[in-house]
Write a protein that holds these residues in place. Structure first.
Motif, PDB file in Angstrom:
ATOM      1  N   LEU A  42       0.607   7.523   8.078  1.00  0.00           N
ATOM      2  CA  LEU A  42       1.236   6.483   8.209  1.00  0.00           C
ATOM      3  C   LEU A  42       0.811   5.514   9.407  1.00  0.00           C
ATOM      4  O   LEU A  42       0.490   4.477   9.443  1.00  0.00           O
ATOM      5  CB  LEU A  42       2.690   6.531   8.332  1.00  0.00           C
ATOM      6  CG  LEU A  42       3.473   5.353   8.676  1.00  0.00           C
ATOM      7  CD1 LEU A  42       3.572   4.390   7.572  1.00  0.00           C
ATOM      8  CD2 LEU A  42       5.117   5.859   8.782  1.00  0.00           C
ATOM      9  N   LEU A  43       0.605   6.420  10.571  1.00  0.00           N
ATOM     10  CA  LEU A  43       0.284   5.790  11.685  1.00  0.00           C
ATOM     11  C   LEU A  43      -1.234   5.183  11.647  1.00  0.00           C
ATOM     12  O   LEU A  43      -1.512   3.933  12.024  1.00  0.00           O
ATOM     13  CB  LEU A  43       0.153   6.632  12.886  1.00  0.00           C
ATOM     14  CG  LEU A  43       1.489   7.251  13.308  1.00  0.00           C
ATOM     15  CD1 LEU A  43       1.143   8.300  14.320  1.00  0.00           C
ATOM     16  CD2 LEU A  43       2.451   6.346  13.824  1.00  0.00           C
ATOM     17  N   ILE A  44      -2.015   5.808  10.956  1.00  0.00           N
ATOM     18  CA  ILE A  44      -3.224   5.350  10.672  1.00  0.00           C
ATOM     19  C   ILE A  44      -3.599   4.000   9.790  1.00  0.00           C
ATOM     20  O   ILE A  44      -4.240   3.209  10.277  1.00  0.00           O
ATOM     21  CB  ILE A  44      -4.346   6.476  10.019  1.00  0.00           C
ATOM     22  CG1 ILE A  44      -4.545   7.731  11.081  1.00  0.00           C
ATOM     23  CG2 ILE A  44      -5.796   5.796   9.820  1.00  0.00           C
ATOM     24  CD1 ILE A  44      -5.283   8.842  10.597  1.00  0.00           C
ATOM     25  N   PHE A  45      -2.356   4.106   8.780  1.00  0.00           N
ATOM     26  CA  PHE A  45      -2.487   3.028   7.874  1.00  0.00           C
ATOM     27  C   PHE A  45      -2.104   1.711   8.569  1.00  0.00           C
ATOM     28  O   PHE A  45      -2.517   0.720   8.382  1.00  0.00           O
ATOM     29  CB  PHE A  45      -1.548   3.347   6.634  1.00  0.00           C
ATOM     30  CG  PHE A  45      -2.027   3.277   5.402  1.00  0.00           C
ATOM     31  CD1 PHE A  45      -2.444   2.153   4.928  1.00  0.00           C
ATOM     32  CD2 PHE A  45      -1.799   4.247   4.550  1.00  0.00           C
ATOM     33  CE1 PHE A  45      -2.856   2.063   3.436  1.00  0.00           C
ATOM     34  CE2 PHE A  45      -2.420   4.341   3.321  1.00  0.00           C
ATOM     35  CZ  PHE A  45      -2.848   3.145   2.758  1.00  0.00           C
ATOM     36  N   LEU A  46      -1.106   2.055   9.499  1.00  0.00           N
ATOM     37  CA  LEU A  46      -0.544   0.585  10.286  1.00  0.00           C
ATOM     38  C   LEU A  46      -1.815   0.400  11.271  1.00  0.00           C
ATOM     39  O   LEU A  46      -2.132  -0.960  11.309  1.00  0.00           O
ATOM     40  CB  LEU A  46       0.588   1.103  11.221  1.00  0.00           C
ATOM     41  CG  LEU A  46       1.873   1.611  10.272  1.00  0.00           C
ATOM     42  CD1 LEU A  46       2.879   2.122  11.331  1.00  0.00           C
ATOM     43  CD2 LEU A  46       2.485   0.439   9.503  1.00  0.00           C
TER      44      LEU A  46
ATOM     45  N   SER B 154      -7.732  12.828   9.135  1.00  0.00           N
ATOM     46  CA  SER B 154      -7.511  11.614   8.118  1.00  0.00           C
ATOM     47  C   SER B 154      -8.496  10.459   8.008  1.00  0.00           C
ATOM     48  O   SER B 154      -8.631   9.986   9.483  1.00  0.00           O
ATOM     49  CB  SER B 154      -5.977  11.597   8.058  1.00  0.00           C
ATOM     50  OG  SER B 154      -5.339  12.723   7.582  1.00  0.00           O
ATOM     51  N   PHE B 155      -8.795   9.995   6.979  1.00  0.00           N
ATOM     52  CA  PHE B 155      -9.630   8.828   6.968  1.00  0.00           C
ATOM     53  C   PHE B 155      -9.069   8.073   5.949  1.00  0.00           C
ATOM     54  O   PHE B 155      -8.838   8.082   4.839  1.00  0.00           O
ATOM     55  CB  PHE B 155     -11.131   9.180   6.651  1.00  0.00           C
ATOM     56  CG  PHE B 155     -11.990   7.886   6.408  1.00  0.00           C
ATOM     57  CD1 PHE B 155     -12.378   7.014   7.597  1.00  0.00           C
ATOM     58  CD2 PHE B 155     -12.361   7.229   5.356  1.00  0.00           C
ATOM     59  CE1 PHE B 155     -13.433   5.996   7.277  1.00  0.00           C
ATOM     60  CE2 PHE B 155     -12.887   6.176   4.983  1.00  0.00           C
ATOM     61  CZ  PHE B 155     -13.451   5.502   5.901  1.00  0.00           C
ATOM     62  N   ILE B 156      -8.773   6.689   6.475  1.00  0.00           N
ATOM     63  CA  ILE B 156      -8.514   5.543   5.662  1.00  0.00           C
ATOM     64  C   ILE B 156      -9.197   4.474   5.787  1.00  0.00           C
ATOM     65  O   ILE B 156      -9.393   3.817   6.715  1.00  0.00           O
ATOM     66  CB  ILE B 156      -6.856   5.173   5.931  1.00  0.00           C
ATOM     67  CG1 ILE B 156      -5.880   6.647   5.688  1.00  0.00           C
ATOM     68  CG2 ILE B 156      -6.219   4.102   4.995  1.00  0.00           C
ATOM     69  CD1 ILE B 156      -4.431   6.279   6.108  1.00  0.00           C
ATOM     70  N   LYS B 157      -9.437   3.703   4.726  1.00  0.00           N
ATOM     71  CA  LYS B 157      -9.990   2.420   4.624  1.00  0.00           C
ATOM     72  C   LYS B 157      -9.349   1.576   3.557  1.00  0.00           C
ATOM     73  O   LYS B 157      -9.263   1.663   2.473  1.00  0.00           O
ATOM     74  CB  LYS B 157     -11.641   2.406   4.154  1.00  0.00           C
ATOM     75  CG  LYS B 157     -12.302   1.442   4.159  1.00  0.00           C
ATOM     76  CD  LYS B 157     -13.806   1.359   3.756  1.00  0.00           C
ATOM     77  CE  LYS B 157     -14.268   0.178   3.645  1.00  0.00           C
ATOM     78  NZ  LYS B 157     -15.734   0.152   3.137  1.00  0.00           N
ATOM     79  N   ILE B 158      -8.999   0.155   3.989  1.00  0.00           N
ATOM     80  CA  ILE B 158      -8.316  -0.787   2.961  1.00  0.00           C
ATOM     81  C   ILE B 158      -9.458  -1.433   2.545  1.00  0.00           C
ATOM     82  O   ILE B 158     -10.442  -1.804   2.987  1.00  0.00           O
ATOM     83  CB  ILE B 158      -7.496  -1.643   4.174  1.00  0.00           C
ATOM     84  CG1 ILE B 158      -6.568  -0.878   4.941  1.00  0.00           C
ATOM     85  CG2 ILE B 158      -7.008  -2.696   3.293  1.00  0.00           C
ATOM     86  CD1 ILE B 158      -5.615  -0.106   4.249  1.00  0.00           C
ATOM     87  N   GLU B 159      -9.272  -1.569   1.087  1.00  0.00           N
ATOM     88  CA  GLU B 159     -10.516  -1.948   0.450  1.00  0.00           C
ATOM     89  C   GLU B 159      -9.905  -3.348  -0.220  1.00  0.00           C
ATOM     90  O   GLU B 159     -10.735  -3.948  -1.151  1.00  0.00           O
ATOM     91  CB  GLU B 159     -10.829  -1.045  -0.881  1.00  0.00           C
ATOM     92  CG  GLU B 159     -11.229   0.419  -0.395  1.00  0.00           C
ATOM     93  CD  GLU B 159     -11.639   1.293  -1.387  1.00  0.00           C
ATOM     94  OE1 GLU B 159     -10.783   1.199  -2.445  1.00  0.00           O
ATOM     95  OE2 GLU B 159     -12.734   2.179  -1.267  1.00  0.00           O
ATOM     96  N   ASP B 160      -8.834  -3.929   0.071  1.00  0.00           N
ATOM     97  CA  ASP B 160      -8.592  -5.240  -0.135  1.00  0.00           C
ATOM     98  C   ASP B 160      -8.409  -6.079   1.030  1.00  0.00           C
ATOM     99  O   ASP B 160      -8.271  -5.635   2.330  1.00  0.00           O
ATOM    100  CB  ASP B 160      -7.238  -5.352  -0.693  1.00  0.00           C
ATOM    101  CG  ASP B 160      -6.983  -4.678  -2.185  1.00  0.00           C
ATOM    102  OD1 ASP B 160      -8.174  -4.889  -3.032  1.00  0.00           O
ATOM    103  OD2 ASP B 160      -5.941  -4.637  -2.705  1.00  0.00           O
TER     104      ASP B 160
ATOM    105  N   PHE C  25       0.822  -1.049  -0.195  1.00  0.00           N
ATOM    106  CA  PHE C  25       0.004   0.136  -0.028  1.00  0.00           C
ATOM    107  C   PHE C  25       0.993   1.154   0.108  1.00  0.00           C
ATOM    108  O   PHE C  25       2.080   1.202   0.533  1.00  0.00           O
ATOM    109  CB  PHE C  25      -0.816   0.119   1.203  1.00  0.00           C
ATOM    110  CG  PHE C  25      -1.894  -1.170   1.173  1.00  0.00           C
ATOM    111  CD1 PHE C  25      -2.899  -1.107   0.527  1.00  0.00           C
ATOM    112  CD2 PHE C  25      -1.485  -2.305   1.949  1.00  0.00           C
ATOM    113  CE1 PHE C  25      -3.971  -2.113   0.617  1.00  0.00           C
ATOM    114  CE2 PHE C  25      -2.543  -3.377   1.823  1.00  0.00           C
ATOM    115  CZ  PHE C  25      -3.567  -3.212   1.296  1.00  0.00           C
ATOM    116  N   GLY C  26       0.350   2.291  -0.639  1.00  0.00           N
ATOM    117  CA  GLY C  26       0.863   3.714  -0.677  1.00  0.00           C
ATOM    118  C   GLY C  26       0.391   4.717  -0.087  1.00  0.00           C
ATOM    119  O   GLY C  26      -0.828   4.732  -0.139  1.00  0.00           O
TER     120      GLY C  26
END
Length: 317
Positions: free
Chosen positions: A73-77, A43-49, A10-11
């Motif tokens: 980065l922290l939210i992604f982790l 920030s909002f992040i949702k993994i779609e895989d 992911f990027g």
């Protein structure tokens, strides 16, 4: 690399082109994720895989805007960890806050250690980075750290130029070890700049230990930030009779007056890697060339996934 079902890359939004280049090297599709701000700036992040049981890598340089990219980065982790990823690796090509690695006066933080702690707390199982400002930063983490050097990428480029009458100049005492390695790899002489501090913000290059007259000069460092030290050194070696002057660095931070200073300095070429994307302002630097670290990072990611040695990458094994 036929591991699409085992590995996900992911990027973040800090350096999308580098992420694409790494995925191309590995022949992998980039992991899908939604990155968007809330109206109030959160920030909002949702993994779609689906990442359950997979080996996941998040590529995110903590360059400007440093705090925003770090938070992303922290939210992604956290997102990947809560989605039951088997292992999560934070790939941080440029690690912001690395210069705040000690207490050099009273009542100041060691922010590098703080950032190391929160990356671990957020869910990273290991960290992959390039040319940390200080080697001891690896000890700030309680998780494995794979520390790469961009030196082979730069050395390969300089060897292809077949530079004659070469002198490697260290712009300050702290960069001597780096300059010595380049001198050994490229077969050049070695010189060092002695400088004095005028005040808290200004440093003046004062004297050269070694000869640069009639020589092609190469100055290399881990980063170019405000460029004061390197530009001062370039002016001094030109005054002492240097021919071509080349600056090389892993991280092109180019903060504050850097662009103006570099364009006013007698550089014939400025070389950086793509650990940090270039802004439109930075692209105005004369004779600027960007080398990619995507293959090196891609190879490191493959080796981490396959539980193979990283150090062998730099030993020719």
């Amino acid at each position: 690399m036929n591991v699409n079902n085992e590995i996900k890359i992911f990027g973040g939004s800090s350096n999308p082109e580098l992420t694409k280049a790494i995925c191309k090297y590995l022949d992998l599709d980039q992991g899908k994720a939604k990155i968007a701000p809330f109206p109030d700036g959160e920030s909002f992040i949702k993994i779609e895989d689906d990442v359950r049981g997979r080996d996941c890598f998040v590529i995110q340089s903590t360059c400007a805007p440093v705090d925003g990219n770090l938070m992303e980065l922290l939210i992604f982790l956290d997102c990947l960890k809560r989605a039951s990823a088997r292992r999560v690796t934070a790939v941080v090509p440029y690690f912001g806050y690395a210069r705040q690695d000690r207490k050099d006066e009273g009542r100041v933080p060691i922010t590098a250690k703080l950032v190391a702690n929160i990356i671990s707390t957020a869910g990273a199982d290991r960290v992959l980075s390039i040319d940390l400002h200080a080697q001891q930063m690896q000890g700030f983490f309680d998780i494995p750290v794979d520390h790469l050097m961009a030196e082979p990428v730069l050395v390969k480029y300089f060897k292809e130029k077949e530079l004659k009458d070469l002198t490697i100049v260290s712009p300050d005492v702290g960069n001597m070890k780096t300059a010595a390695r380049y001198a050994r790899e490229l077969g050049g002489d070695l010189a060092i700049i002695h400088k004095k501090r005028i005040n808290g913000k200004e440093i003046e290059a004062e004297e050269i230990i070694g000869s640069v007259e009639g020589r092609n000069v190469l100055m290399c460092d881990d980063m170019i930030s405000t460029a004061g030290t390197m530009c001062g050194a370039a002016k001094l070696v030109r005054e002492r009779g240097a021919k071509n002057i080349i600056a090389g660095a892993t991280h092109g931070v180019f903060a504050g007056p850097a662009v103006e200073r570099i364009n006013a300095a007698p550089f014939d070429e400025v070389i950086v890697t793509d650990t940090i994307p270039l802004s439109d302002d930075v692209k105005k630097i004369k004779n600027l060339k960007v080398l990619t670290v995507s293959k090196m990072l891609g190879e490191a990611i493959k080796r981490i996934h396959c539980n193979e040695s990283i150090s062998c990458m730099f030993k020719g094994e």
